[in-house]
Write a protein that holds these residues in place. Structure first.
Motif, PDB file in Angstrom:
ATOM      1  N   GLN A 145     -24.641   9.476   5.981  1.00  0.00           N
ATOM      2  CA  GLN A 145     -23.499   8.947   6.720  1.00  0.00           C
ATOM      3  C   GLN A 145     -23.057   7.633   6.114  1.00  0.00           C
ATOM      4  O   GLN A 145     -23.892   6.774   5.866  1.00  0.00           O
ATOM      5  N   PHE A 146     -21.765   7.499   5.900  1.00  0.00           N
ATOM      6  CA  PHE A 146     -21.255   6.197   5.513  1.00  0.00           C
ATOM      7  C   PHE A 146     -20.755   5.544   6.800  1.00  0.00           C
ATOM      8  O   PHE A 146     -19.639   5.782   7.246  1.00  0.00           O
ATOM      9  N   ALA A 178     -23.478  -2.604  -1.431  1.00  0.00           N
ATOM     10  CA  ALA A 178     -22.359  -2.283  -0.536  1.00  0.00           C
ATOM     11  C   ALA A 178     -22.369  -0.815  -0.106  1.00  0.00           C
ATOM     12  O   ALA A 178     -21.714  -0.454   0.861  1.00  0.00           O
ATOM     13  N   GLY A 179     -23.097   0.043  -0.853  1.00  0.00           N
ATOM     14  CA  GLY A 179     -23.196   1.442  -0.414  1.00  0.00           C
ATOM     15  C   GLY A 179     -22.681   2.456  -1.424  1.00  0.00           C
ATOM     16  O   GLY A 179     -22.304   3.555  -1.047  1.00  0.00           O
ATOM     17  N   LYS A 180     -22.738   2.130  -2.732  1.00  0.00           N
ATOM     18  CA  LYS A 180     -22.220   3.063  -3.741  1.00  0.00           C
ATOM     19  C   LYS A 180     -23.061   4.337  -3.802  1.00  0.00           C
ATOM     20  O   LYS A 180     -22.532   5.439  -3.908  1.00  0.00           O
ATOM     21  N   ASP A 181     -24.387   4.170  -3.705  1.00  0.00           N
ATOM     22  CA  ASP A 181     -25.262   5.357  -3.724  1.00  0.00           C
ATOM     23  C   ASP A 181     -25.009   6.247  -2.510  1.00  0.00           C
ATOM     24  O   ASP A 181     -25.045   7.473  -2.610  1.00  0.00           O
ATOM     25  N   ASN A 287     -20.566  -2.219 -10.721  1.00  0.00           N
ATOM     26  CA  ASN A 287     -20.114  -3.409 -10.025  1.00  0.00           C
ATOM     27  C   ASN A 287     -19.476  -4.394 -11.003  1.00  0.00           C
ATOM     28  O   ASN A 287     -19.293  -5.550 -10.715  1.00  0.00           O
ATOM     29  N   PHE A 331     -29.155   1.156  11.944  1.00  0.00           N
ATOM     30  CA  PHE A 331     -30.445   0.826  11.320  1.00  0.00           C
ATOM     31  C   PHE A 331     -31.553   0.699  12.372  1.00  0.00           C
ATOM     32  O   PHE A 331     -32.703   1.036  12.095  1.00  0.00           O
ATOM     33  N   ARG A 362     -27.358  -3.653   2.143  1.00  0.00           N
ATOM     34  CA  ARG A 362     -28.792  -3.592   1.839  1.00  0.00           C
ATOM     35  C   ARG A 362     -29.523  -4.762   2.495  1.00  0.00           C
ATOM     36  O   ARG A 362     -30.586  -4.607   3.075  1.00  0.00           O
ATOM     37  N   ARG A 365     -29.796  -4.257   6.210  1.00  0.00           N
ATOM     38  CA  ARG A 365     -30.848  -3.286   6.503  1.00  0.00           C
ATOM     39  C   ARG A 365     -32.228  -3.959   6.447  1.00  0.00           C
ATOM     40  O   ARG A 365     -33.070  -3.770   7.320  1.00  0.00           O
TER      41      ARG A 365
END
Ligand SMILES: Nc1ncnc2c1ncn2[C@@H]1O[C@H](COP(=O)(O)OP(=O)(O)OP(=O)(O)O)[C@@H](O)[C@H]1O
Ligand SMILES: [Mg+2]
Length: 448
Positions: A145-146, A178-181, A287, A331, A362, A365
């Motif tokens: 989920q993003f 930032a959530g690229k993966d 990045n 989280f 990250r 989290r």
């Protein structure tokens, strides 16, 4: 949907009746049979086509089956070879098994026996492939989920849904953490390739000299140390997705070869004579500013344009703070104990909202993970936060020095005097008092 690929079988035998029989009887939805009548023909075929199982007559007019077995094993990384041998040749076949043949079948044979051995050999091929894949793939939640509700994140969610079912390469940009993966795996698991491998490679972790061979594979003898033929990540990702992170780290010549794969869906192993077809969906992340890198010649301009067909840019967390409460909740649920999840106190949420999050999601989290460990009675309070988070809000909201006014005045005058190097006229001007008053206060506070 689980997609089964047919077993690709090569039958090498000079007897036409055997070739015909196998082609006719073994061919099915599940098996794809191809045949060769000589060693030379077989070698030509394996250079161009991929096979899983080879059924090989030990005696051929133009070569010895055992030599050929070794050549097959060298040229194709995961292939199993089954030998066909006459009664008198069983010893040869046993010898061949020591050299890596999977099994042997003696003539005359039944088709049932051939089918059984082929199926078992194929299972081993699959296991070997899976083992190799596991070294490169990562386990993710099937539908990552993003999370977020800012307009930026809602737009990203929309783009993911739209682009996932296509085969278009996607360039994902954004700061570290930032959530690229997350986006890359969300795209893969929402595509028709979801059951196939997602291979993730961070180009920044590869040695420059090894990048090409890691991506494209190599043939035996292509360079010193290439003792056997090896598949690259592009081959391993066939029918799946290859996510290349930190794409800006690839050397220019490898970028050019990659552009060719994107444009023609063909690639060439190092040292290979032939180009091979491949079906891979590419995702890229960086990045770095690739426009700038391309301008100064560090990034292949044509590749940039090919990557930039579909770009997803993730804004840093500090620019979408309305996502913080939802991410915190996510989280807490993800990392806490299921039965009684922790919650954060109001002042903690204030600290989280005030902080600039240089490490993006990250870092958030990690803060929540730490908070859960330090929580008391299920509540994460300020004492469970790292200092950099509480210090900010201290100075902004709660920093009331509990000292008398005179002490505060003394400290302030001392600091101003230091700042003006003892120049009393200047200090009096800054403090907004007369020079005489300043003299008096300096004496009184013993600062003179
Ligand atoms: N929107 C989101 N929803 C849920 N989890 C997220 C989100 N964004 C990031 N994360 C989580 O934050 C962590 C960092 O994300 P990720 O690894 O995708 O960042 P990145 O942009 O690839 O970072 P880097 O540039 O360092 O590789 C991961 O644990 C990921 O699960
Ligand atoms: Mg990443």
């Amino acid at each position: 949907m689980v997609v089964f690929n047919p077993i690709r079988i090569l039958v090498v035998d000079d007897e036409e009746s055997i070739r015909r029989l196998m082609e006719k009887e073994l061919n099915s939805m599940r098996r794809n049979v191809c045949s060769a009548d000589s060693a030379r023909h077989a070698l030509e075929l394996i250079e161009r086509q991929q096979f899983d199982v080879i059924v090989l007559d030990i005696r051929l007019p133009d070569g010895d089956g055992i030599d050929l077995l070794e050549k097959f094993k060298q040229a194709i990384p995961d292939v199993e070879v089954i030998l066909i041998t006459g009664y008198g040749n069983v010893e040869n076949a046993v010898e061949a098994m020591k050299l890596g043949a999977y099994d042997y079948i003696t003539k005359p044979f039944t088709l049932d026996r051939v089918e059984l051995v082929v199926e078992k050999a194929y299972q081993r091929v699959c296991l070997q492939r899976q083992n190799r894949l596991l070294r490169h793939t990562q386990t993710y939640h099937p539908l990552p989920q993003f999370v977020g509700r800012s307009s930026g994140v809602e737009h990203i969610q929309y783009l993911i849904e739209k682009v996932a079912p296509t085969n278009v390469p996607v360039l994902i940009t954004g700061e570290s953490g930032a959530g690229k993966d997350v986006i890359a795996s969300a795209i893969h698991y929402r595509s028709q390739r979801a059951e196939q491998p997602l291979i993730i490679k961070n180009c920044g972790t590869l040695q420059k000299e090894l990048m090409r061979s890691e991506l494209f594979g190599y043939c035996k003898g292509a360079f010193t140390g290439a003792n056997e033929t090896n598949d690259g990540l592009i081959t391993l990702a066939h029918e799946g997705t290859l996510f290349l992170d930190e794409i800006g780290e690839l050397p220019l010549e490898v970028q050019a070869a990659l552009l060719r794969v994107l444009e023609t869906q063909t690639y060439r192993r190092i040292g290979d004579k032939y180009e091979r077809q491949v079906d891979v969906r590419f995702l890229f992340a960086t990045n770095r500013n690739l426009v700038e890198e391309a301008r100064i010649g560090n990034f292949h301009e044509a590749l940039y344009h090919r990557l930039n067909v579909f770009q997803i840019n993730i804004p840093p967390l500090r620019e979408r703070k309305e996502d913080i409460p939802l991410l915190v909740e996510y989280f807490l649920g993800l990392l806490g104990s299921g039965a009684c999840p922790c919650r954060v106190s109001k002042s903690v949420m204030q600290c989280l909202m005030n902080y600039a999050w240089p490490g993006n999601v990250r870092e958030l989290r990690n803060v929540i993970e730490r908070g859960i460990i330090l929580a008391e009675n299920g509540i994460i309070s300020e004492s469970a936060l790292p200092r950099e988070l509480t210090q900010q809000s201290d100075s902004a909201t709660t920093d009331v020095p509990l000292i008398p006014l005179t002490e505060l005045e003394k400290r302030h005058i001392r600091r101003v005097m230091e700042w003006v190097d003892g120049n009393r006229s200047q200090a009096a001007g800054i403090l907004g008092i007369g020079r005489k008053t300043l003299y008096r206060k300096l004496k009184e506070y013993e600062l003179a």
